[in-house]
Write an enzyme that holds these catalytic residues in place. Structure first.
Site, short mmCIF file in Angstrom:
data_model
loop_
_atom_site.label_atom_id
_atom_site.label_comp_id
_atom_site.label_asym_id
_atom_site.label_seq_id
_atom_site.Cartn_x
_atom_site.Cartn_y
_atom_site.Cartn_z
N ASN A 1 0.84 -1.25 -0.17
CA ASN A 1 -0.02 -0.07 0.09
C ASN A 1 0.96 1.29 0.03
OD1 ASN A 1 -2.60 1.52 0.19
ND2 ASN A 1 -1.91 1.75 2.27
N ASP B 1 -2.67 0.35 7.94
CA ASP B 1 -1.41 1.22 7.63
C ASP B 1 -0.32 0.91 8.78
OD1 ASP B 1 -2.71 2.48 5.74
OD2 ASP B 1 -3.63 4.00 7.38
N HIS C 1 0.69 5.18 1.56
CA HIS C 1 0.07 5.76 2.22
C HIS C 1 0.62 7.28 2.25
CE1 HIS C 1 -2.57 6.68 5.91
NE2 HIS C 1 -1.59 7.26 6.42
N SER D 1 4.73 6.71 2.56
CA SER D 1 5.30 5.71 2.73
C SER D 1 4.93 4.39 2.00
CB SER D 1 5.11 5.23 4.39
OG SER D 1 5.38 6.56 5.15
C1 GRF Z 1 -3.17 8.82 -2.76
O1 GRF Z 1 -2.89 9.93 -1.94
C2 GRF Z 1 -3.02 7.56 -2.07
O2 GRF Z 1 -1.80 7.84 -1.30
C3 GRF Z 1 -4.13 7.55 -1.01
O3 GRF Z 1 -5.28 7.95 -2.03
C4 GRF Z 1 -4.75 8.73 -2.86
C5 GRF Z 1 -5.30 8.10 -4.03
O4 GRF Z 1 -4.96 8.99 -5.25
N1 GRF Z 1 -4.25 6.33 -0.32
P1 GRF Z 1 -5.05 8.11 -6.84
O5 GRF Z 1 -6.16 7.41 -7.07
O6 GRF Z 1 -3.65 7.37 -7.13
O7 GRF Z 1 -5.03 9.31 -7.93
#
Ligand code: GRF
Length: 216
Positions: A109, A147, A111, A138
């Site tokens: 993932n 997370d 985050h 991260s």
């Molecule tokens: C990103 O900020 C990711 O870290 C978070 O959700 C957002 C996703 O944006 N978990 P996208 O769909 O990749 O444009």
């Protein structure tokens, strides 16, 4: 060794997905994207996948009364694609322990915070509210606790005096996320990065702490 099969789970616009697909096309991530799976039929990332010729599937969480039933259907759709690697890229559902166990050690993932700071939502606002000097993103292995799995690498940028939630989110995305995620997935695809006993190992070395990068 044949190319690992990569599945990506999304809920939204799919900017991270795009960076991952571009990384695969460029050979920076030596993996074959086999499935883009969304829990929202309207997710913009589905169109990005179609443009790249990658199969898509939607398992709409609103069609399920219980989380367990949704996770079962999601897991079955994912397993049918036989992925070696799975990237959560803006996937906005909390996954049950059973689901996570099914794909343990091969699911990542990204985050948008410097974990362990700011697990969960509204990370940019919380970093601003606390007057942090640095913020970032991260990439971590997904474990049962939200997370909280082993962080492989985090990238940081300075918070500017005139940043608001939107400018900060945008800079974290553009400067950090879109570079950091393909980089880590590239290591996983080439076999340099592995998961062993709850920890990340890069080139056979257990990472006692996350790798750090400045993305200024
Ligand atoms: C990103 O900020 C990711 O870290 C978070 O959700 C957002 C996703 O944006 N978990 P996208 O769909 O990749 O444009």
């Amino acid at each position: 060794m044949s190319q690992p099969r990569l599945a990506v789970l999304i809920s939204g616009t799919g900017r991270n997905l795009q960076a991952i697909l571009d990384g695969c096309a460029a050979g920076d991530i030596d993996a074959q994207p086999v499935l883009v799976l969304s829990n929202r039929p309207e997710a913009g990332g589905l169109e990005r996948a179609r443009q790249a010729g990658v199969p898509t599937a939607v398992i709409d969480h609103r069609g399920f009364a219980a989380r367990e039933a949704f996770d079962q259907a999601l897991g079955d759709a994912l397993e049918a694609a036989r992925p070696d690697l799975i990237a959560l890229a803006g996937f906005m559902r909390i996954l049950s322990a059973d689901f996570v166990r099914r794909f343990s050690g091969r699911m990542f993932n990204i985050h948008p915070s410097l974990l362990p700071k700011y697990r969960g939502l509204n990370t940019h606002r919380r970093a601003l509210d606390n007057a942090d000097a640095w913020h970032g993103a991260s990439v971590h292995y997904v474990t049962e606790e939200l997370d909280a799995g082993a962080v492989v690498k985090q990238g940081r940028i300075r918070i500017h005096a005139d940043d608001d939630e939107s400018t900060l989110a945008d800079r974290v995305m553009q400067q950090v996320e879109l570079k950091l995620y393909p980089e880590v997935l590239g290591w996983a695809a080439s076999g340099r990065l592995r998961y062993h006993d709850g920890a990340a190992e890069l080139d056979g070395q257990r990472l006692a702490a996350p790798l750090q990068g400045d993305y200024e």
